[in-house]
Design a protein around this motif. Structure first.
Motif, PDB file in Angstrom:
ATOM      1  N   GLU A   1     -27.618  38.828  -0.540  1.00  0.00           N
ATOM      2  CA  GLU A   1     -26.524  38.651   0.425  1.00  0.00           C
ATOM      3  C   GLU A   1     -26.024  37.205   0.453  1.00  0.00           C
ATOM      4  N   ASP A   2     -26.947  36.243   0.349  1.00  0.00           N
ATOM      5  CA  ASP A   2     -26.534  34.831   0.418  1.00  0.00           C
ATOM      6  C   ASP A   2     -25.773  34.395  -0.835  1.00  0.00           C
TER       7      ASP A   2
ATOM      8  N   SER B   1     -22.349  35.601  -0.090  1.00  0.00           N
ATOM      9  CA  SER B   1     -21.754  34.741   0.942  1.00  0.00           C
ATOM     10  C   SER B   1     -21.219  33.458   0.318  1.00  0.00           C
ATOM     11  N   LYS B   2     -22.020  32.851  -0.551  1.00  0.00           N
ATOM     12  CA  LYS B   2     -21.596  31.602  -1.205  1.00  0.00           C
ATOM     13  C   LYS B   2     -20.361  31.826  -2.077  1.00  0.00           C
TER      14      LYS B   2
ATOM     15  N   LEU C   1     -18.462  31.543   2.323  1.00  0.00           N
ATOM     16  CA  LEU C   1     -18.965  31.741   3.676  1.00  0.00           C
ATOM     17  C   LEU C   1     -20.361  31.158   3.830  1.00  0.00           C
TER      18      LEU C   1
ATOM     19  N   SER D   1     -23.745  35.524   6.226  1.00  0.00           N
ATOM     20  CA  SER D   1     -22.467  36.118   6.630  1.00  0.00           C
ATOM     21  C   SER D   1     -22.326  37.571   6.173  1.00  0.00           C
ATOM     22  N   VAL D   2     -22.895  37.882   5.006  1.00  0.00           N
ATOM     23  CA  VAL D   2     -22.818  39.249   4.488  1.00  0.00           C
ATOM     24  C   VAL D   2     -23.881  40.102   5.173  1.00  0.00           C
TER      25      VAL D   2
ATOM     26  N   CYS E   1     -19.555  44.832   0.007  1.00  0.00           N
ATOM     27  CA  CYS E   1     -20.278  44.057   1.009  1.00  0.00           C
ATOM     28  C   CYS E   1     -19.467  44.010   2.307  1.00  0.00           C
TER      29      CYS E   1
ATOM     30  N   VAL F   1     -18.816  42.238   6.044  1.00  0.00           N
ATOM     31  CA  VAL F   1     -18.944  41.014   6.823  1.00  0.00           C
ATOM     32  C   VAL F   1     -18.337  41.246   8.206  1.00  0.00           C
TER      33      VAL F   1
ATOM     34  N   GLU G   1     -15.659  36.323   9.809  1.00  0.00           N
ATOM     35  CA  GLU G   1     -15.989  35.858   8.462  1.00  0.00           C
ATOM     36  C   GLU G   1     -14.974  36.404   7.448  1.00  0.00           C
TER      37      GLU G   1
END
Length: 223
Positions: A65-66, A69-70, A74, A78-79, A91, A93, A97
């Motif tokens: 997830e990260d 997000s990157k 975000l 965030s995801v 995904c 959010v 976001e």
């Protein structure tokens, strides 16, 4: 989705096919896709549903997830949910976001999929975005928004992606507690151009509806 919608519209609008009859298209990836003209003038397309496998069942085959997000510009965390369909990664959010996304095409292209579909519930807190979505859908109510990024396929962002709604409709039917057999949902793809896709689920299929407009006509002369 685009090619099917546009081809059906061209055949009907030029008189090469009767508007009273259904058109069947034989496709390589999805088998036979059918199109019918509704009473409102929207084109209804019959697609196979693509219910996503969510992260808690196939974590090993999905990016973290990260990482997503990157790639979306975000903050970590965030995801909320990640899933995978036949071709794409999905995904979810939060609405704030979603409105704050600054996608990095180079990072998104690193994920092994056709495209990354980002989605959120409803219209969100941004008044201008909510107004844009609601005006496009009126008098219907927006169930979810989405954006579709496919830099790996040479497309930074697709304005409106019919095939992605084969993934989105079954996902949101479950998330919103709707019957997956007969659920009707309205999605707004929040690209710069934007577009509405109406979805109806049933028997492992998704009926997608949308409008089509002729913007350019041309001819090719041979000989």
């Amino acid at each position: 989705g685009h090619a099917t919608l546009g081809a059906a519209h061209a055949l009907w609008s030029t008189g090469r096919a009767s508007k009273r009859r259904r058109i069947d298209f034989e496709t390589k990836a999805s088998g036979v896709l059918t199109c019918e003209l509704s009473e409102t003038g929207w084109i209804q397309m019959d697609f196979p549903a693509d219910s996503p496998n969510v992260s808690d069942t196939i974590q090993a085959s999905l990016p973290h997830e990260d990482e997503l997000s990157k790639a979306l510009g975000l903050q970590p965390g965030s995801v909320r949910h990640v899933g995978r369909g036949r071709f794409d990664i999905l995904c979810e959010v939060e609405p704030r976001e979603f409105d704050a996304m600054k996608p990095d095409s180079a990072k998104l292209a690193e994920f092994e999929c056709r495209g990354v579909c980002v989605t959120t519930a409803g219209c969100g807190p941004d008044p201008s975005e909510a107004k844009r979505a609601n005006q496009a859908a009126a008098p219907a109510k927006i169930d979810f928004r989405s954006r579709f990024f496919a830099p790996r396929a040479g497309l930074a962002e697709d304005p409106v992606t019919g095939s992605a709604h084969c993934l989105l409709a079954p996902y949101w039917a479950v998330r919103l507690g709707k019957d997956p057999n007969g659920a009707e949902l309205v999605g707004f793809q929040a690209s710069a151009r934007g577009g509405i896709v109406k979805c109806r689920l049933g028997n492992g299929r998704v009926m997608l509806s949308g409008p089509a407009t002729t913007t350019l006509e041309g001819g090719i002369y041979c000989g």
